[in-house]
Design a protein around this motif. Structure first.
Motif, PDB file in Angstrom:
ATOM      1  N   SER A  28     -31.324  -8.153  -2.365  1.00 32.18           N
ATOM      2  CA  SER A  28     -32.143  -9.103  -3.114  1.00 32.18           C
ATOM      3  C   SER A  28     -31.407  -9.594  -4.353  1.00 32.18           C
ATOM      4  O   SER A  28     -31.155  -8.816  -5.274  1.00 32.18           O
ATOM      5  N   PRO A  29     -31.052 -10.885  -4.384  1.00 30.74           N
ATOM      6  CA  PRO A  29     -30.406 -11.415  -5.585  1.00 30.74           C
ATOM      7  C   PRO A  29     -31.466 -11.796  -6.610  1.00 30.74           C
ATOM      8  O   PRO A  29     -32.429 -12.486  -6.288  1.00 30.74           O
ATOM      9  N   ASP A  30     -31.306 -11.340  -7.811  1.00 28.53           N
ATOM     10  CA  ASP A  30     -32.286 -11.639  -8.854  1.00 28.53           C
ATOM     11  C   ASP A  30     -31.684 -12.683  -9.785  1.00 28.53           C
ATOM     12  O   ASP A  30     -30.925 -12.347 -10.694  1.00 28.53           O
ATOM     13  N   ILE A  31     -31.992 -13.965  -9.519  1.00 29.98           N
ATOM     14  CA  ILE A  31     -31.437 -15.042 -10.335  1.00 29.98           C
ATOM     15  C   ILE A  31     -32.546 -16.018 -10.736  1.00 29.98           C
ATOM     16  O   ILE A  31     -33.587 -16.087 -10.095  1.00 29.98           O
ATOM     17  N   ASP A  32     -32.271 -16.778 -11.770  1.00 31.02           N
ATOM     18  CA  ASP A  32     -33.171 -17.841 -12.217  1.00 31.02           C
ATOM     19  C   ASP A  32     -32.855 -19.089 -11.391  1.00 31.02           C
ATOM     20  O   ASP A  32     -31.719 -19.565 -11.395  1.00 31.02           O
ATOM     21  N   GLU A  33     -33.843 -19.608 -10.668  1.00 31.15           N
ATOM     22  CA  GLU A  33     -33.615 -20.749  -9.780  1.00 31.15           C
ATOM     23  C   GLU A  33     -33.971 -22.090 -10.418  1.00 31.15           C
ATOM     24  O   GLU A  33     -34.075 -23.098  -9.731  1.00 31.15           O
ATOM     25  N   THR A  34     -34.111 -22.129 -11.721  1.00 29.37           N
ATOM     26  CA  THR A  34     -34.449 -23.368 -12.417  1.00 29.37           C
ATOM     27  C   THR A  34     -33.274 -24.344 -12.369  1.00 29.37           C
ATOM     28  O   THR A  34     -32.145 -23.970 -12.706  1.00 29.37           O
ATOM     29  N   PRO A  35     -33.511 -25.605 -11.958  1.00 31.73           N
ATOM     30  CA  PRO A  35     -32.424 -26.596 -11.962  1.00 31.73           C
ATOM     31  C   PRO A  35     -31.936 -26.846 -13.388  1.00 31.73           C
ATOM     32  O   PRO A  35     -32.703 -26.783 -14.342  1.00 31.73           O
ATOM     33  N   LEU A  36     -30.646 -27.136 -13.512  1.00 35.81           N
ATOM     34  CA  LEU A  36     -30.079 -27.476 -14.814  1.00 35.81           C
ATOM     35  C   LEU A  36     -30.280 -28.965 -15.078  1.00 35.81           C
ATOM     36  O   LEU A  36     -30.414 -29.765 -14.144  1.00 35.81           O
ATOM     37  N   GLU A  37     -30.272 -29.349 -16.337  1.00 33.30           N
ATOM     38  CA  GLU A  37     -30.450 -30.742 -16.712  1.00 33.30           C
ATOM     39  C   GLU A  37     -29.334 -31.598 -16.115  1.00 33.30           C
ATOM     40  O   GLU A  37     -28.163 -31.209 -16.129  1.00 33.30           O
ATOM     41  N   ASN A  38     -29.693 -32.748 -15.575  1.00 30.48           N
ATOM     42  CA  ASN A  38     -28.760 -33.715 -14.972  1.00 30.48           C
ATOM     43  C   ASN A  38     -28.041 -33.186 -13.738  1.00 30.48           C
ATOM     44  O   ASN A  38     -27.006 -33.713 -13.344  1.00 30.48           O
ATOM     45  N   GLU A  39     -28.571 -32.157 -13.100  1.00 27.59           N
ATOM     46  CA  GLU A  39     -27.978 -31.584 -11.900  1.00 27.59           C
ATOM     47  C   GLU A  39     -28.627 -32.242 -10.682  1.00 27.59           C
ATOM     48  O   GLU A  39     -29.851 -32.354 -10.613  1.00 27.59           O
ATOM     49  N   THR A  40     -27.821 -32.684  -9.720  1.00 29.03           N
ATOM     50  CA  THR A  40     -28.388 -33.254  -8.496  1.00 29.03           C
ATOM     51  C   THR A  40     -28.976 -32.137  -7.644  1.00 29.03           C
ATOM     52  O   THR A  40     -28.681 -30.952  -7.860  1.00 29.03           O
ATOM     53  N   ALA A  41     -29.777 -32.515  -6.649  1.00 28.85           N
ATOM     54  CA  ALA A  41     -30.365 -31.522  -5.753  1.00 28.85           C
ATOM     55  C   ALA A  41     -29.276 -30.742  -5.020  1.00 28.85           C
ATOM     56  O   ALA A  41     -29.357 -29.519  -4.887  1.00 28.85           O
ATOM     57  N   ALA A  42     -28.246 -31.444  -4.560  1.00 31.42           N
ATOM     58  CA  ALA A  42     -27.143 -30.775  -3.862  1.00 31.42           C
ATOM     59  C   ALA A  42     -26.409 -29.820  -4.808  1.00 31.42           C
ATOM     60  O   ALA A  42     -26.044 -28.703  -4.416  1.00 31.42           O
ATOM     61  N   GLU A  43     -26.199 -30.233  -6.043  1.00 30.98           N
ATOM     62  CA  GLU A  43     -25.528 -29.373  -7.019  1.00 30.98           C
ATOM     63  C   GLU A  43     -26.369 -28.137  -7.343  1.00 30.98           C
ATOM     64  O   GLU A  43     -25.832 -27.033  -7.473  1.00 30.98           O
ATOM     65  N   THR A  44     -27.682 -28.322  -7.473  1.00 32.27           N
ATOM     66  CA  THR A  44     -28.563 -27.177  -7.735  1.00 32.27           C
ATOM     67  C   THR A  44     -28.489 -26.180  -6.598  1.00 32.27           C
ATOM     68  O   THR A  44     -28.296 -24.975  -6.808  1.00 32.27           O
ATOM     69  N   ALA A  45     -28.649 -26.678  -5.371  1.00 31.96           N
ATOM     70  CA  ALA A  45     -28.617 -25.792  -4.203  1.00 31.96           C
ATOM     71  C   ALA A  45     -27.287 -25.056  -4.111  1.00 31.96           C
ATOM     72  O   ALA A  45     -27.251 -23.846  -3.869  1.00 31.96           O
ATOM     73  N   ASN A  46     -26.185 -25.768  -4.316  1.00 32.61           N
ATOM     74  CA  ASN A  46     -24.857 -25.160  -4.217  1.00 32.61           C
ATOM     75  C   ASN A  46     -24.656 -24.094  -5.295  1.00 32.61           C
ATOM     76  O   ASN A  46     -24.183 -22.985  -5.010  1.00 32.61           O
ATOM     77  N   ARG A  47     -25.014 -24.414  -6.532  1.00 27.39           N
ATOM     78  CA  ARG A  47     -24.869 -23.444  -7.626  1.00 27.39           C
ATOM     79  C   ARG A  47     -25.683 -22.188  -7.346  1.00 27.39           C
ATOM     80  O   ARG A  47     -25.207 -21.060  -7.528  1.00 27.39           O
ATOM     81  N   LEU A  48     -26.920 -22.365  -6.884  1.00 21.51           N
ATOM     82  CA  LEU A  48     -27.787 -21.216  -6.630  1.00 21.51           C
ATOM     83  C   LEU A  48     -27.291 -20.371  -5.461  1.00 21.51           C
ATOM     84  O   LEU A  48     -27.396 -19.141  -5.501  1.00 21.51           O
ATOM     85  N   ALA A  49     -26.736 -21.014  -4.436  1.00 24.98           N
ATOM     86  CA  ALA A  49     -26.184 -20.251  -3.305  1.00 24.98           C
ATOM     87  C   ALA A  49     -25.039 -19.356  -3.780  1.00 24.98           C
ATOM     88  O   ALA A  49     -24.972 -18.169  -3.415  1.00 24.98           O
ATOM     89  N   ILE A  50     -24.163 -19.904  -4.610  1.00 25.85           N
ATOM     90  CA  ILE A  50     -23.041 -19.129  -5.143  1.00 25.85           C
ATOM     91  C   ILE A  50     -23.549 -18.021  -6.070  1.00 25.85           C
ATOM     92  O   ILE A  50     -23.102 -16.870  -5.983  1.00 25.85           O
ATOM     93  N   GLU A  51     -24.506 -18.346  -6.945  1.00 21.45           N
ATOM     94  CA  GLU A  51     -25.057 -17.335  -7.863  1.00 21.45           C
ATOM     95  C   GLU A  51     -25.727 -16.193  -7.101  1.00 21.45           C
ATOM     96  O   GLU A  51     -25.632 -15.028  -7.497  1.00 21.45           O
ATOM     97  N   LYS A  52     -26.416 -16.521  -6.008  1.00 16.90           N
ATOM     98  CA  LYS A  52     -27.064 -15.471  -5.210  1.00 16.90           C
ATOM     99  C   LYS A  52     -26.019 -14.521  -4.628  1.00 16.90           C
ATOM    100  O   LYS A  52     -26.205 -13.298  -4.651  1.00 16.90           O
ATOM    101  N   ALA A  53     -24.932 -15.091  -4.095  1.00 18.94           N
ATOM    102  CA  ALA A  53     -23.876 -14.238  -3.542  1.00 18.94           C
ATOM    103  C   ALA A  53     -23.256 -13.373  -4.639  1.00 18.94           C
ATOM    104  O   ALA A  53     -23.044 -12.172  -4.451  1.00 18.94           O
ATOM    105  N   LYS A  54     -22.970 -13.965  -5.783  1.00 17.68           N
ATOM    106  CA  LYS A  54     -22.336 -13.221  -6.887  1.00 17.68           C
ATOM    107  C   LYS A  54     -23.266 -12.164  -7.481  1.00 17.68           C
ATOM    108  O   LYS A  54     -22.803 -11.159  -8.012  1.00 17.68           O
ATOM    109  N   ALA A  55     -24.570 -12.372  -7.389  1.00 13.59           N
ATOM    110  CA  ALA A  55     -25.537 -11.459  -8.006  1.00 13.59           C
ATOM    111  C   ALA A  55     -25.514 -10.063  -7.404  1.00 13.59           C
ATOM    112  O   ALA A  55     -25.969  -9.109  -8.040  1.00 13.59           O
ATOM    113  N   VAL A  56     -24.989  -9.908  -6.201  1.00 13.59           N
ATOM    114  CA  VAL A  56     -24.999  -8.594  -5.553  1.00 13.59           C
ATOM    115  C   VAL A  56     -23.596  -8.000  -5.396  1.00 13.59           C
ATOM    116  O   VAL A  56     -23.424  -6.994  -4.707  1.00 13.59           O
TER     117      VAL A  56
END
Length: 195
Positions: A28-56
């Motif tokens: 279970s990756p414990d991350i904040d999934e809030t989009p960043l300001e001026n981030e596109t939907a694709a950028e948000t999804a990509n950043r969160l996918a990487i953060e989830k992997a790194k979180a564990v």
């Protein structure tokens, strides 16, 4: 053998990954999934996918870790997981008769080397012009409150959809298996043990 880790508690992603017939564990990756300001939907999804992997990575220092995230885009507005019945009603009303793009991001992290493979797979969906009564009935049955856009295509949500277009049908469910297979081959862990 390299440990394969799915950094997700989603039963849908777990079921999809099981199709590749590779042994894996979930975390279970414990991350904040809030989009960043001026981030596109694709950028948000990509950043969160990487953060989830790194979180564990601390739990799995010598593994291949899969992270994935999905963000829906409707008229320039990001739609995440509604979380509640009331927010799901609002989302589904806004989506009625509209075309949306679901951006499903995939990251494969080699925690030993730090190498990351990443890809965002878009999927276009046109919603039907459904009634408020259908929204309510659907939500009472399906309860898709942990699903981006409030409509689960792998379930009863198909009754709300007019058409779907994309390169990988598993992407819309939450884990793009076609892209993942390519990444696993590059990382030296091909499904079925054969490239």
């Amino acid at each position: 053998m390299t440990t394969l880790v799915l950094a997700s508690t989603s039963p849908y992603r777990k079921e999809l990954l099981q199709r590749l017939q590779l042994p894996f564990v979930t975390a279970s990756p414990d991350i904040d999934e809030t989009p960043l300001e001026n981030e596109t939907a694709a950028e948000t999804a990509n950043r969160l996918a990487i953060e989830k992997a790194k979180a564990v990575t601390d739990q799995f220092p010598n593994a291949l870790i899969i992270g994935s995230d999905q963000v829906a885009l409707l008229n320039g507005q990001q739609l995440g997981k509604p979380g509640t019945h009331e927010r799901a009603v609002v989302q589904l009303r806004a989506m009625r008769g509209q075309t949306m793009i679901f951006h499903t991001a995939l990251a494969l992290l080699d925690s030993k080397t730090g190498k990351v493979w990443e890809k965002v797979v878009p999927y276009e969906i046109k919603m039907r012009d459904y009634s408020d009564e259908l929204i309510e009935t659907y939500l009472q049955i399906e309860k898709p409150y942990n699903c981006a856009g409030s409509a689960k295509t792998e379930g009863l949500g198909t009754i709300l959809i007019e058409w779907m277009r994309g390169d990988d049908p598993s992407a819309i469910i939450g884990l793009p298996l076609i892209a993942l297979t390519s990444m696993l081959n590059e990382a030296g862990l091909p499904p079925l043990g054969v490239k």
